[in-house]
Design a protein around this motif. Structure first.
Motif, PDB file in Angstrom:
ATOM      1  N   ILE A   7       0.867  -1.187   0.000  1.00 30.67           N
ATOM      2  CA  ILE A   7       0.000   0.000   0.000  1.00 30.67           C
ATOM      3  C   ILE A   7       0.900   1.232   0.000  1.00 30.67           C
ATOM      4  O   ILE A   7       1.383   1.673   1.041  1.00 30.67           O
ATOM      5  CB  ILE A   7      -0.944  -0.007   1.212  1.00 30.67           C
ATOM      6  CG1 ILE A   7      -1.729  -1.333   1.263  1.00 30.67           C
ATOM      7  CG2 ILE A   7      -1.910   1.165   1.147  1.00 30.67           C
ATOM      8  CD1 ILE A   7      -2.587  -1.483   2.489  1.00 30.67           C
ATOM      9  N   SER A   8       1.120   1.755  -1.194  1.00 31.49           N
ATOM     10  CA  SER A   8       2.135   2.804  -1.330  1.00 31.49           C
ATOM     11  C   SER A   8       1.518   4.199  -1.381  1.00 31.49           C
ATOM     12  O   SER A   8       1.883   5.021  -2.202  1.00 31.49           O
ATOM     13  CB  SER A   8       2.970   2.549  -2.582  1.00 31.49           C
ATOM     14  OG  SER A   8       2.113   2.460  -3.694  1.00 31.49           O
ATOM     15  N   THR A  13       3.530   6.154   3.351  1.00 32.27           N
ATOM     16  CA  THR A  13       4.980   6.167   3.122  1.00 32.27           C
ATOM     17  C   THR A  13       5.656   7.204   4.018  1.00 32.27           C
ATOM     18  O   THR A  13       6.686   6.941   4.648  1.00 32.27           O
ATOM     19  CB  THR A  13       5.266   6.469   1.638  1.00 32.27           C
ATOM     20  OG1 THR A  13       4.572   5.494   0.857  1.00 32.27           O
ATOM     21  CG2 THR A  13       6.746   6.409   1.319  1.00 32.27           C
ATOM     22  N   HIS A  14       5.061   8.398   4.111  1.00 35.11           N
ATOM     23  CA  HIS A  14       5.621   9.456   4.959  1.00 35.11           C
ATOM     24  C   HIS A  14       5.645   9.022   6.427  1.00 35.11           C
ATOM     25  O   HIS A  14       6.664   9.150   7.119  1.00 35.11           O
ATOM     26  CB  HIS A  14       4.799  10.745   4.798  1.00 35.11           C
ATOM     27  CG  HIS A  14       5.219  11.829   5.740  1.00 35.11           C
ATOM     28  ND1 HIS A  14       6.257  12.695   5.471  1.00 35.11           N
ATOM     29  CD2 HIS A  14       4.774  12.158   6.973  1.00 35.11           C
ATOM     30  CE1 HIS A  14       6.419  13.515   6.490  1.00 35.11           C
ATOM     31  NE2 HIS A  14       5.532  13.210   7.418  1.00 35.11           N
ATOM     32  N   LYS A  15       4.527   8.488   6.887  1.00 32.97           N
ATOM     33  CA  LYS A  15       4.444   8.109   8.305  1.00 32.97           C
ATOM     34  C   LYS A  15       5.421   6.971   8.620  1.00 32.97           C
ATOM     35  O   LYS A  15       6.013   6.932   9.708  1.00 32.97           O
ATOM     36  CB  LYS A  15       2.995   7.715   8.666  1.00 32.97           C
ATOM     37  CG  LYS A  15       2.061   8.917   8.739  1.00 32.97           C
ATOM     38  CD  LYS A  15       0.620   8.495   8.974  1.00 32.97           C
ATOM     39  CE  LYS A  15      -0.364   9.622   8.717  1.00 32.97           C
ATOM     40  NZ  LYS A  15      -0.338  10.678   9.724  1.00 32.97           N
ATOM     41  N   ILE A 160       3.293  -3.586   8.708  1.00 27.66           N
ATOM     42  CA  ILE A 160       3.748  -2.272   8.242  1.00 27.66           C
ATOM     43  C   ILE A 160       5.013  -2.425   7.391  1.00 27.66           C
ATOM     44  O   ILE A 160       5.103  -1.893   6.292  1.00 27.66           O
ATOM     45  CB  ILE A 160       3.954  -1.319   9.444  1.00 27.66           C
ATOM     46  CG1 ILE A 160       2.594  -1.078  10.125  1.00 27.66           C
ATOM     47  CG2 ILE A 160       4.592  -0.006   8.997  1.00 27.66           C
ATOM     48  CD1 ILE A 160       2.653  -0.221  11.381  1.00 27.66           C
ATOM     49  N   LEU A 161       5.988  -3.193   7.912  1.00 24.58           N
ATOM     50  CA  LEU A 161       7.206  -3.467   7.132  1.00 24.58           C
ATOM     51  C   LEU A 161       7.332  -4.958   6.884  1.00 24.58           C
ATOM     52  O   LEU A 161       7.069  -5.765   7.783  1.00 24.58           O
ATOM     53  CB  LEU A 161       8.460  -3.019   7.892  1.00 24.58           C
ATOM     54  CG  LEU A 161       8.719  -1.539   8.071  1.00 24.58           C
ATOM     55  CD1 LEU A 161      10.116  -1.341   8.681  1.00 24.58           C
ATOM     56  CD2 LEU A 161       8.600  -0.776   6.764  1.00 24.58           C
ATOM     57  N   VAL A 177      -3.223 -16.872   1.977  1.00 28.63           N
ATOM     58  CA  VAL A 177      -3.392 -15.689   2.832  1.00 28.63           C
ATOM     59  C   VAL A 177      -3.008 -14.423   2.060  1.00 28.63           C
ATOM     60  O   VAL A 177      -1.945 -14.364   1.435  1.00 28.63           O
ATOM     61  CB  VAL A 177      -2.544 -15.828   4.119  1.00 28.63           C
ATOM     62  CG1 VAL A 177      -2.516 -14.533   4.917  1.00 28.63           C
ATOM     63  CG2 VAL A 177      -3.098 -16.970   4.971  1.00 28.63           C
ATOM     64  N   GLU A 178      -3.888 -13.431   2.129  1.00 29.38           N
ATOM     65  CA  GLU A 178      -3.596 -12.147   1.471  1.00 29.38           C
ATOM     66  C   GLU A 178      -2.723 -11.310   2.408  1.00 29.38           C
ATOM     67  O   GLU A 178      -3.043 -11.187   3.589  1.00 29.38           O
ATOM     68  CB  GLU A 178      -4.891 -11.389   1.200  1.00 29.38           C
ATOM     69  CG  GLU A 178      -5.792 -12.062   0.188  1.00 29.38           C
ATOM     70  CD  GLU A 178      -7.183 -11.455   0.214  1.00 29.38           C
ATOM     71  OE1 GLU A 178      -7.316 -10.220   0.281  1.00 29.38           O
ATOM     72  OE2 GLU A 178      -8.151 -12.242   0.189  1.00 29.38           O
ATOM     73  N   VAL A 179      -1.658 -10.756   1.863  1.00 29.45           N
ATOM     74  CA  VAL A 179      -0.717  -9.986   2.688  1.00 29.45           C
ATOM     75  C   VAL A 179      -0.743  -8.521   2.242  1.00 29.45           C
ATOM     76  O   VAL A 179      -0.610  -8.227   1.047  1.00 29.45           O
ATOM     77  CB  VAL A 179       0.727 -10.531   2.544  1.00 29.45           C
ATOM     78  CG1 VAL A 179       1.686  -9.749   3.438  1.00 29.45           C
ATOM     79  CG2 VAL A 179       0.769 -12.023   2.886  1.00 29.45           C
ATOM     80  N   TYR A 180      -0.905  -7.629   3.222  1.00 33.29           N
ATOM     81  CA  TYR A 180      -0.870  -6.186   2.961  1.00 33.29           C
ATOM     82  C   TYR A 180       0.291  -5.599   3.744  1.00 33.29           C
ATOM     83  O   TYR A 180       0.422  -5.851   4.947  1.00 33.29           O
ATOM     84  CB  TYR A 180      -2.170  -5.517   3.420  1.00 33.29           C
ATOM     85  CG  TYR A 180      -3.361  -5.983   2.616  1.00 33.29           C
ATOM     86  CD1 TYR A 180      -3.796  -5.257   1.508  1.00 33.29           C
ATOM     87  CD2 TYR A 180      -4.013  -7.160   2.935  1.00 33.29           C
ATOM     88  CE1 TYR A 180      -4.874  -5.699   0.748  1.00 33.29           C
ATOM     89  CE2 TYR A 180      -5.092  -7.610   2.173  1.00 33.29           C
ATOM     90  CZ  TYR A 180      -5.513  -6.868   1.088  1.00 33.29           C
ATOM     91  OH  TYR A 180      -6.562  -7.314   0.337  1.00 33.29           O
ATOM     92  N   CYS A 181       1.157  -4.855   3.076  1.00 30.72           N
ATOM     93  CA  CYS A 181       2.255  -4.213   3.815  1.00 30.72           C
ATOM     94  C   CYS A 181       2.434  -2.784   3.320  1.00 30.72           C
ATOM     95  O   CYS A 181       1.992  -2.426   2.217  1.00 30.72           O
ATOM     96  CB  CYS A 181       3.540  -5.026   3.726  1.00 30.72           C
ATOM     97  SG  CYS A 181       4.079  -5.385   2.086  1.00 30.72           S
ATOM     98  N   GLY A 182       3.086  -1.986   4.168  1.00 37.58           N
ATOM     99  CA  GLY A 182       3.294  -0.579   3.832  1.00 37.58           C
ATOM    100  C   GLY A 182       4.574  -0.375   3.040  1.00 37.58           C
ATOM    101  O   GLY A 182       4.700   0.603   2.301  1.00 37.58           O
TER     102      GLY A 182
END
Ligand code: PRP
Ligand code: URA
Length: 209
Positions: A7-8, A13-15, A160-161, A177-182
């Motif tokens: 999730i870009s 990204t700033h946070k 997050i990472l 499994v669906e993976v969401y990362c920052g």
């Protein structure tokens, strides 16, 4: 094959960049983890199903869309995942919350379980597993095993990472499994920390060492 979504969004990204800084205080770190979890949660729940419901506005009767389908369970991996819970609950206040306690052995990097309490009806729920750090992937993979053993087969992981090594491990162990990362960072160092990373997430959230 795992579905991996980075999730870009510029706000995320700033946070995350502020989170990484060694100068960020414990209070700021905790607040940022919660904010990032909410922003990531918004995106990770984009595919929640809707159904038509008859309602009446002050003007007329109409058909409107409301959430349908499985109820949610939020499951943080202790300790660091706890920092993401309130951000998710801001989006889905009625979700149930389970807890899985795991710590990584500093020598072997293997996860050790010390607590597991999940909602009774978890097999009927969509589980959002929370852990800010996906390093070797050992902790997330073990947590997913616990949840699957309870009959649940619809799981999303929010980290997050992520390190490439952790993503590869999940791809191998839990391709469903669906993976969401920052952000996907560069690598793990020789003691299993994410590089450049942000250090020990649990210690930074709770002010321990
Ligand atoms: C950290 C982090 C993850 C795990 C990631 O927890 O919060 O749970 O390491 O590493 P892995 O992908 O290699 O398993 P830690 O074991 O340090 O426990 P803590 O949250 O209690 O500090
Ligand atoms: N756990 C953390 O908290 N940080 C890392 O970099 C790796 C695992």
């Amino acid at each position: 094959m795992s579905k991996i979504t980075v999730i870009s969004h510029p706000l995320i990204t700033h946070k995350i960049s502020v989170l990484r800084s060694v100068d960020t205080t414990c209070k700021e770190f905790r607040e940022l983890v919660e904010e990032i979890a909410m922003l990531m949660g918004y995106e990770s729940l984009r595919d929640l199903p809707l159904e038509d419901v008859d309602i009446e506005t002050p003007i007329c009767k109409t058909t409107a869309k409301m959430l349908s389908g499985k109820k949610l369970a939020i499951v943080p991996i202790l300790r660091a995942g706890l920092g993401m819970v309130n951000g998710m609950l801001a989006l889905v206040p009625s979700a149930r919350v389970g807890h899985i306690g795991l710590y990584r052995d500093h020598e072997t990097l293997e996860p050790h379980e010390y607590y597991c309490k999940l909602p009774d009806d978890i097999e009927n729920r969509l589980v959002i597993l929370l852990d800010p750090m996906l390093a070797t992937g050992g902790s997330a993979s073990a947590a997913i095993n616990f949840i699957k053993q309870r009959g649940c087969n619809h799981i999303k992981l929010m980290s997050i990472l992520a390190a490439p090594e952790g993503l590869a491990r999940l791809e191998k162990d839990h391709p469903d499994v669906e993976v969401y990362c920052g952000c996907v960072d560069e690598k793990l160092n020789d003691i299993g920390y994410i590089v450049p990373g942000l250090g020990d997430a649990g210690d930074r959230i709770f002010g321990t060492k």
